[in-house]
Design a protein around this motif. Structure first.
Motif, PDB file in Angstrom:
ATOM      1  N   GLY A  13      45.891 -88.703  27.139  1.00 21.74           N
ATOM      2  CA  GLY A  13      46.602 -87.886  26.156  1.00 21.74           C
ATOM      3  C   GLY A  13      47.653 -87.016  26.810  1.00 21.74           C
ATOM      4  N   ARG A  29      50.589 -89.108  27.628  1.00 21.48           N
ATOM      5  CA  ARG A  29      51.348 -89.426  26.426  1.00 21.48           C
ATOM      6  C   ARG A  29      52.193 -88.226  25.992  1.00 21.48           C
ATOM      7  N   GLY A  30      51.622 -87.028  26.097  1.00 19.80           N
ATOM      8  CA  GLY A  30      52.370 -85.821  25.741  1.00 19.80           C
ATOM      9  C   GLY A  30      53.593 -85.634  26.618  1.00 19.80           C
ATOM     10  N   GLU A  33      56.147 -88.078  25.495  1.00 18.15           N
ATOM     11  CA  GLU A  33      56.708 -87.719  24.186  1.00 18.15           C
ATOM     12  C   GLU A  33      57.590 -86.471  24.258  1.00 18.15           C
ATOM     13  N   ILE A  54      54.775 -81.914  19.094  1.00 19.23           N
ATOM     14  CA  ILE A  54      54.009 -83.037  19.638  1.00 19.23           C
ATOM     15  C   ILE A  54      52.540 -82.918  19.264  1.00 19.23           C
ATOM     16  N   ARG A  76      51.968 -83.581  15.524  1.00 21.73           N
ATOM     17  CA  ARG A  76      52.061 -84.999  15.190  1.00 21.73           C
ATOM     18  C   ARG A  76      50.728 -85.700  15.489  1.00 21.73           C
ATOM     19  N   HIS A  77      50.145 -85.397  16.657  1.00 17.53           N
ATOM     20  CA  HIS A  77      48.888 -86.038  17.035  1.00 17.53           C
ATOM     21  C   HIS A  77      47.749 -85.632  16.110  1.00 17.53           C
ATOM     22  N   HIS A  78      47.696 -84.331  15.795  1.00 16.94           N
ATOM     23  CA  HIS A  78      46.579 -83.854  14.984  1.00 16.94           C
ATOM     24  C   HIS A  78      46.709 -84.316  13.541  1.00 16.94           C
ATOM     25  N   GLY A  97      44.105 -87.149  15.429  1.00 16.08           N
ATOM     26  CA  GLY A  97      43.685 -87.010  16.813  1.00 16.08           C
ATOM     27  C   GLY A  97      42.998 -85.676  17.056  1.00 16.08           C
ATOM     28  N   ASP A 156      42.578 -84.803  20.383  1.00 10.48           N
ATOM     29  CA  ASP A 156      42.868 -84.663  21.806  1.00 10.48           C
ATOM     30  C   ASP A 156      43.918 -83.559  21.989  1.00 10.48           C
ATOM     31  N   PRO A 191      47.834 -84.102  24.712  1.00 14.62           N
ATOM     32  CA  PRO A 191      49.278 -84.239  24.524  1.00 14.62           C
ATOM     33  C   PRO A 191      50.020 -82.905  24.604  1.00 14.62           C
TER      34      PRO A 191
END
Lengths: 244, 99
Positions: free
Chosen positions: A22, A25-26, A29, A134, A137-139, A143, A145, A148
């Motif tokens: 994660g 990826r962060g 991104e 960022i 967007r994941h949450h 997600g 995690d 990110p």
């Protein structure tokens, strides 16, 4: 609704956690945000140099405050002879412009509640518009995690301090920044950021009130127009009842 | 106590840290009434507009035009980079023409 989903599938972790994948990826991104941050960092460094800060002060401001818009505004009211009033204006402007971080960090609570508290607060020290975007967007995609956000924070922070340093020296090469419109960096960036927010706003009256009051107050004081306008906008939004 | 550059830097940093950590801390303690929520929702855009409007106005024709062009392109394309580019081009162009 998914809070009571059991982990028996074992496929997705539903409790908040931090993963190395994660974080990576962060970091990746954060790349689309870098050109904008780079230009802004250069501008802040150049403005600091033109305002008369030493190199150490310019770097120190970026490394410790680490909030470009408020740094730029503090530089606008920077003075060689600081008074208590000027200091309070700088603090007020900084509080007003960074109040959005209060909302962003509030937003994180339901997403990462339960993570190690020290880790959460340490990661929030580096919270920016980009890392919030960022993380959000994941949450929003379900997600849990926090990686990110942490992974995005690292290159964003290093890039910010580095571009401030470059801007400090390169800015000295530009003798008359206003000739190229470089003094308009802040309002242009902000105008761009305002559009998606205004699009989402349920009503425009508070925003118009904020702008008008800020214009009026700016005729009388240099430092307080943002605080005054922003509070007027928020207060009027709070006081106007939902249309029945 | 004399106030110097580092006093200002550390004071503004302290306020910023308070904001960055405070929301997370507060959310466990403040009841989120409809009024509080509406005020908080309107705050970010209010901040931006209260900043942009007076500064652009003070910068004259070039300032107002650059801000309007940037916002207009953002509204139409919903992409930041072309909006910023258009805004900066407008500012530089009008300044070159002496506005």
């Amino acid at each position: 609704m998914e809070m009571h989903e059991t982990v028996e599938t074992g496929a997705a972790r539903t409790e908040p956690h931090v993963s190395r994948a994660g974080m990576w990826r962060g970091a990746v991104e954060s790349l689309p945000f870098q050109p904008g941050a780079l230009i802004f960092g250069l501008a802040v460094g150049a403005a600091a140099g033109q305002t008369g800060l030493t190199f150490a002060e310019a770097i120190g401001q970026s490394a410790i405050v680490y909030a470009g818009a408020s740094q730029m505004l503090t530089l606008q009211i920077w003075t060689p002879d600081w008074t208590l009033g000027a200091l309070l204006a700088a603090i007020g402007v900084t509080a007003a412009i960074n109040a959005r971080f209060l909302l962003m960090s509030a937003t994180f609570r339901p997403w990462i509640e339960g993570l190690d508290r020290r880790l959460v607060y340490f990661s929030l020290l580096f919270l920016t518009d980009a890392s919030f975007a960022i993380g959000a967007r994941h949450h929003a995609a379900g997600g849990r995690d926090h990686g990110p956000v942490i992974g995005a924070n690292i290159p964003l922070y290093l890039g910010w301090v580095a571009t401030t340093a470059i801007g400090f020296w390169a800015g000295a090469l530009v003798a008359h920044p206003e000739r190229y419109g470089l003094d308009l960096v802040l309002p242009i960036v902000f105008a761009t950021l305002t559009v998606p927010m205004a699009r989402r706003a349920k009503r425009f009256a508070p925003l118009i009130i904020a702008g008008l009051l800020a214009i009026i107050v700016s005729q009388f004081t240099a430092g307080w127009f943002i605080v005054a306008g922003a509070l007027a906008g928020a207060l009027s939004a709070a006081l106007i009842d939902e249309a029945a | 106590m004399s106030i110097g550059p580092w006093t200002v830097i550390f004071a503004t940093a302290a306020v910023t840290i308070l904001m960055r950590l405070g929301g997370y801390w507060l959310m466990a303690r403040v009841p989120m009434t409809a009024r509080v929520r509406r005020g908080l929702e309107a705050l970010p855009a209010s901040i931006f507009i209260a900043t942009v409007a007076p500064i652009a106005l003070k910068a004259g024709v070039a300032g107002v035009a650059a801000v309007c062009v940037a916002a207009g392109v953002m509204f139409l394309l919903r992409r930041e980079l072309p909006a910023l580019a258009a805004g900066f081009a407008t500012a530089a162009g009008l300044r070159a023409m002496g506005m």
